[in-house]
Enzyme design. Sequence first.
Site, PDB file in Angstrom:
ATOM      1  N   ASP A 484     -45.534  63.112 -11.568  1.00  0.00           N
ATOM      2  CA  ASP A 484     -46.768  63.374 -11.698  1.00  0.00           C
ATOM      3  C   ASP A 484     -48.284  62.413 -10.236  1.00  0.00           C
ATOM      4  O   ASP A 484     -47.412  61.609  -9.987  1.00  0.00           O
ATOM      5  CB  ASP A 484     -47.679  64.433 -12.992  1.00  0.00           C
ATOM      6  CG  ASP A 484     -47.648  65.374 -12.696  1.00  0.00           C
ATOM      7  OD1 ASP A 484     -48.350  65.974 -11.685  1.00  0.00           O
ATOM      8  OD2 ASP A 484     -48.275  66.328 -13.612  1.00  0.00           O
ATOM      9  N   ASP A 546     -49.513  74.023 -12.037  1.00  0.00           N
ATOM     10  CA  ASP A 546     -49.468  74.478 -12.992  1.00  0.00           C
ATOM     11  C   ASP A 546     -49.743  75.771 -13.719  1.00  0.00           C
ATOM     12  O   ASP A 546     -49.540  76.308 -15.236  1.00  0.00           O
ATOM     13  CB  ASP A 546     -50.821  73.920 -14.002  1.00  0.00           C
ATOM     14  CG  ASP A 546     -50.467  72.513 -13.790  1.00  0.00           C
ATOM     15  OD1 ASP A 546     -48.968  71.526 -13.524  1.00  0.00           O
ATOM     16  OD2 ASP A 546     -51.012  71.165 -13.914  1.00  0.00           O
TER      17      ASP A 546
END
Length: 728
Positions: A484, A546
């Site tokens: 990430d 997301d």
Amino acid sequence: MLTAVVIGDNNSFALHGKNVSYLFHADESTGDLISDHFGGSVTGPVPKDPTPTVDGWTGMSGRLRREFPDQGRGDFRSPAIRIRQSEAHTVSALAYQSYTVVEGKPALPGLPATFGDRHDVTTIVIHLYDKYSHIAADLMYSIFPRYDAIVRSVTVTNRGKGNIILEDLASLSVDLPFEDLDMIYLRGEWARETHRQRRKIDYGLQGFRSNTGFSSHSHNPFLALAPPSTTESQGEAWGFSLVYTGSFAVNVEKCSQGMTRVLMGFNPDLLSWSLGPNETLTSPECVSVYSRNGIGGVSRSLHGLYRNHLVKSKFKMDNRPVLLNSWEALYFNINSSNVYRLAQESASLGVKLFVLDDGWFGKDYPRISDKAGLGDWVPNPTRFPDGLAGLVKNITALKSEVLTSAKHSANLRFGIWIEPEMVNTNSTLYQEHPEWALSADQYPRTEQRNQLILNLALAEVQSFVIKSVSEILSSADITYVKWDHNRCMHETPSPTTHHAYMLGVYRVFETLTTRFPDVLWEGCASGGGRFDPGVMQYFPQIWTSDNTDAVDRIFIQFGTSLAYPASSMCGHISAVPNHQTGRTVPMAFRAHVAMMCGSFGLELNPAELSPEEKTMIPDFIALSEKVNPIVLTGDMWRLNLPEESNWPAVLYISKNGSEAVLFLYQLSSKVNHALSRVKLQGLNPQHKYLVDGEGPYSGATLMNMGLQYLFNADYASKIVFLEKEASH
């Protein structure tokens, strides 16, 4: 081999693909490179263009289609290169010297790049030289004929005695003839990435760029050009895709003469790259493709090229294990007991891979929220007293109780989330090495998501990241990593840090993915903040957004597919009401949207599912495993776009054409209204096909008449399988 590089007596060059020709020549009097054609195939001699009439302020150099325009000699359009010479001026005169033909394609130093051998690609390098400043530029053109793709990059070398500064450098510059054109690109933000935008190219300069240090949510390094009449499936189109993860710039300029110039490459505001004597800088490469079959043809060329000649991972076309990620199930509320319980529940549903997300690390600064712990990549001893090794051993001993495919191991696999490029000020790493964080002199260090960025332009930081991640992966049986990256750059020591950082990131990616080839790597940057070809070189899949809401995801996934194959996208079934939008949609719709992606999984807590939903999950997993091989390797045909239709539809056709899978969605119900009909594409009109076992129907019938299905509610969906009837 389809490739042809033709060298004429008058220094003319021709690159031919299956359906494309790219022609240019060197002007005998000026040494300038002039474009002759970039479009559909041409053969034999080509008619000469008349010499433009020069009237007004625009001189001859501003009326020609130039391949690599420099600055300061009468072309007032945007240049492909701007050099601050040692004498402080920015005038250049790069002229043609010679060429070199290379079988295959050379690698680019320190940069991700497409690859292939002499059967796949041929390269010609055009050598330019400025006899006044003693600067050389080598233009590399590589033609992948199967994909109608020309890949370009530039290497600049300072052969003079003084230092120079490269203020701007485009990987690709192309001038298209006078014609009305539209530009199509991808805009967005966090949780609404890659939304398609189409608008007319008007006189003047228009374009977009990323200033964030990374390819970004706001704009993607992709552009398509097409006449206004071009559609998804018909008409000419050109596509351009920059193989780079850093800040970039795309400039589209319709000049006073009506021609359109496209420039893609470094963001000039964030370059200022100094070259001393005998030093070089190589630009990222830019892929350009031509299609005579609309925007969809551009996409399919890029998809095939990237799957076969960009992604290095052994998993690039391998069936992906169905996973469950812990984030939306537990967030930071994790410990060894509730993580193990979640893994047990995952295995009982038939999940093959369990992924432990954020919150597992930090000793002196526990990661119990996003305010601490980044940089300290050791398991939190309070939450995980047996460390990762003990937890992983227990989880990988679990059996997937609903084994839906003999291709997968019965034992649950384990994956983990990391964010190695970041640091919290509340961490041991920051206390020991505050100088490793990006900063600018005495200016305050701006935190975003309570974190700073480690300066991967520094070799010692690269070594630290490589060592930390290697120790994690060597400590336990970890077969998947979600990498990430949750913020953009603010203060940096200098503009050059941006590109130096990317070179550092690529070194880290190359080292780790080579060292751990059996790990399935997934890229992520708050969703799709770094969904670009540079990341794809190393990570075969990227977390697309997301936002896991299925309705929003249709738009995001259709948009992403403009440049990127479905094999690179990830989609999950999440809980409802959705955590980002609050929307509630049926589980079947959520599952069918997620199955459009190469990686399918769950982002929820099984303990919170109803008994009915729990019984549905194993069937969806079985369906995904049937769909996945076709989605990973097949050609994608966007039949109805969500921006234009209430019934978005996409068809994947297997490589050999024997199978296909149709995804059909209804966004809102239409009461007392005629049914929509979806016309298929890409089939063989003479062949016969079974449609969910019914038929057979000819390919011509399915493409010209189409199929109808009845939907009775909002957010309805259907997956349809086609099978080509065996010939007798």
